[in-house]
Design a protein around this motif. Structure first.
Motif, PDB file in Angstrom:
ATOM      1  N   THR A  79      23.533  77.777  68.754  1.00 40.34           N
ATOM      2  CA  THR A  79      23.453  77.172  69.976  1.00 40.34           C
ATOM      3  C   THR A  79      22.171  76.420  69.858  1.00 40.34           C
ATOM      4  OG1 THR A  79      22.369  78.710  71.500  1.00 40.34           O
ATOM      5  CG2 THR A  79      24.861  78.754  71.386  1.00 40.34           C
ATOM      6  N   GLU A  81      19.889  76.487  72.136  1.00 39.78           N
ATOM      7  CA  GLU A  81      18.930  77.350  72.774  1.00 39.78           C
ATOM      8  C   GLU A  81      18.450  78.401  71.605  1.00 39.78           C
ATOM      9  OE1 GLU A  81      21.353  75.055  75.735  1.00 39.78           O
ATOM     10  OE2 GLU A  81      21.945  76.575  74.086  1.00 39.78           O
ATOM     11  N   GLN A  82      19.266  78.798  71.010  1.00 35.24           N
ATOM     12  CA  GLN A  82      18.928  79.800  69.912  1.00 35.24           C
ATOM     13  C   GLN A  82      18.065  79.024  68.847  1.00 35.24           C
ATOM     14  OE1 GLN A  82      23.054  80.811  68.729  1.00 35.24           O
ATOM     15  NE2 GLN A  82      22.876  82.880  69.796  1.00 35.24           N
ATOM     16  N   GLN A  84      15.856  76.664  69.403  1.00 32.73           N
ATOM     17  CA  GLN A  84      14.592  76.290  70.113  1.00 32.73           C
ATOM     18  C   GLN A  84      13.960  77.855  69.815  1.00 32.73           C
ATOM     19  OE1 GLN A  84      14.930  74.986  73.923  1.00 32.73           O
ATOM     20  NE2 GLN A  84      15.532  73.029  73.111  1.00 32.73           N
ATOM     21  N   ILE A  85      14.571  79.019  70.323  1.00 30.02           N
ATOM     22  CA  ILE A  85      13.827  80.387  70.256  1.00 30.02           C
ATOM     23  C   ILE A  85      13.421  80.685  68.877  1.00 30.02           C
ATOM     24  CG2 ILE A  85      14.272  82.849  70.560  1.00 30.02           C
ATOM     25  CD1 ILE A  85      16.594  82.029  72.799  1.00 30.02           C
ATOM     26  N   SER A 212      25.931  71.951  68.721  1.00 27.23           N
ATOM     27  CA  SER A 212      25.700  73.273  67.887  1.00 27.23           C
ATOM     28  C   SER A 212      25.288  73.013  66.554  1.00 27.23           C
ATOM     29  CB  SER A 212      27.204  73.836  67.839  1.00 27.23           C
ATOM     30  OG  SER A 212      28.167  73.427  67.085  1.00 27.23           O
ATOM     31  N   ARG A 238      18.385  87.763  73.038  1.00 25.95           N
ATOM     32  CA  ARG A 238      19.354  86.518  73.097  1.00 25.95           C
ATOM     33  C   ARG A 238      19.567  85.991  71.840  1.00 25.95           C
ATOM     34  NH1 ARG A 238      14.489  83.269  75.820  1.00 25.95           N
ATOM     35  NH2 ARG A 238      13.271  84.334  74.265  1.00 25.95           N
TER      36      ARG A 238
END
Length: 396
Positions: A79, A81-82, A84-85, A212, A238
């Protein structure tokens, strides 16, 4: 010991000087063994070339992150968000615009082969703004880089050689979109040269993939930074990801085809080797039979069985060495660097690569030829030592 060595040298010398009398039979053995070596080397060079294209071009400084449990990009999803992490993890090289990390997408598009015109799955990769920076050997050979947000692509030089419609300036139709080929690139002979690159956002838009991604490539500050990076991303609750270096990732992708090719090459070598051994047996039995009187005379003069046995084996080994060396050289001249393509079983897309006849592969083939020589000469050598002296002398 000195006496035995002198006898071995004397008998071997006599055998070798008689080669002219058995020239045709000896050439048949040499050619047979050379044929086995050529086939064995050619087949194994396919697997070696594929492995080198995928594995040896990989870098220990580049990491590839996939969803946990995935071994290929086609089965992975990340994703935004993943992404970015992961991009914020320690150990990643920092560029002018931030971390040198590229969230990527991978799919296959239908393209005709140049050689046959038949359809092939061509790998289309969507890369991020830092994607090129994660390839240390990337070089634009012609044209320009694609522009973000446009339906523009750059093609690897291996892809342009293997597929139709990827010449600079060409337009291709994939899905509902028309794409423009604006550049051709090289990447030190790696598997990337079989790919077509474009902006990841364009792939998302063209194939309705939302936001995605499938993988993330990142350039580490050094190979030693891998531990800190891996510990960070695998310990974050996460994330559920698999982390591999580029070299490890490509090694896994090459394992299936390499195993198939090696198995096929070994089976062919065994089958053809049986024929070569029978040829060597025939040659050496003929040699022993034609020298029955000589062998009986030598034994009557006090020559032992060991020097005679060794002399026959040496002759068989020399014939095998000539055939093996000739076959290895012919295979190198005929196949090394030969361009071809095959299906990558991990991505189900076309990969272009070159046959690779390495020194190690040539040495392996020659050693196999020597083994055939030993097998072909052992029984005739034993027969020579067990031959009756009286019967041998009657043959005069």
């Amino acid at each position: 010991m000195t006496r035995m060595l002198a006898q071995i040298l004397a008998v071997t010398g006599i055998n070798l000087r008689a080669w002219r009398q058995r020239l045709v039979a000896s050439l048949v053995t040499v050619i047979g063994i050379a044929g086995v070596v050529i086939i064995l080397t050619a087949v194994l060079s396919i697997g070696e070339g594929f492995r080198r294209t995928l594995e040896l071009a990989g870098s220990d400084r580049v990491v590839i992150v996939l969803r946990g449990g995935s071994s290929a990009e086609l089965t992975s999803t990340l994703t935004p968000e993943q992404v970015q992490i992961i991009a914020a993890a320690p150990g990643i090289e920092q560029g002018e615009s931030g971390p040198v990390a590229s969230a990527e997408l991978y799919t296959a598009v239908d393209m005709p082969k140049r050689s046959t015109g038949t359809s092939a799955n061509a790998p289309l990769r969507g890369i991020g703004a830092a994607g090129v920076a994660t390839h240390e050997h990337f070089k634009l050979l012609a044209g320009r880089m694609f522009v973000t947000g446009r339906n523009e692509v750059i093609a690897g030089q291996a892809a342009t050689r293997a597929l139709q419609g990827l010449d600079l300036g060409a337009q291709v139709r994939w899905g509902n979109n028309t794409w423009h080929v604006v550049g051709v690139f090289a990447d030190n002979g790696s598997v990337s040269e079989s790919e077509i690159w474009t902006d990841a956002r364009s792939v998302q838009s063209a194939y309705a993939l939302g936001g995605s991604f499938q993988s993330l490539r990142a350039l580490l500050t050094s190979p030693a930074a891998l531990r800190a990076f891996k510990d960070y991303v695998t310990s974050d609750p996460r994330l559920n990801v698999t982390v591999m270096t580029e070299r490890q990732f490509y090694a896994e992708q090459s394992s299936i085809l390499t195993a198939i090719v090696r198995g096929t090459g070994t089976a062919l070598a065994l089958l053809m080797g049986i024929g070569a051994v029978f040829g060597a047996l025939n040659t050496m039995y003929t040699a022993v039979s034609s020298r029955s009187a000589e062998i009986a005379t030598l034994r009557a003069l006090g020559f032992g069985s060991v020097p005679i046995l060794v002399s026959v084996l040496v002759e068989a080994l020399l014939l095998a060495l000539l055939g093996g060396a000739a076959g290895a050289v012919i295979a190198y001249l005929g196949f090394d660097g030969l361009q071809t393509s095959t299906l990558n079983f991990s991505s189900f897309a076309l990969v272009s690569f070159q046959f690779s006849v390495t020194p190690r592969l040539m040495l392996t083939a020659v050693l196999y030829a020597l083994l055939l020589g030993v097998l072909g000469g052992l029984l005739p050598a034993i027969h020579a030592t067990r031959q009756s002296i009286i019967e041998g002398l009657r043959a005069t």
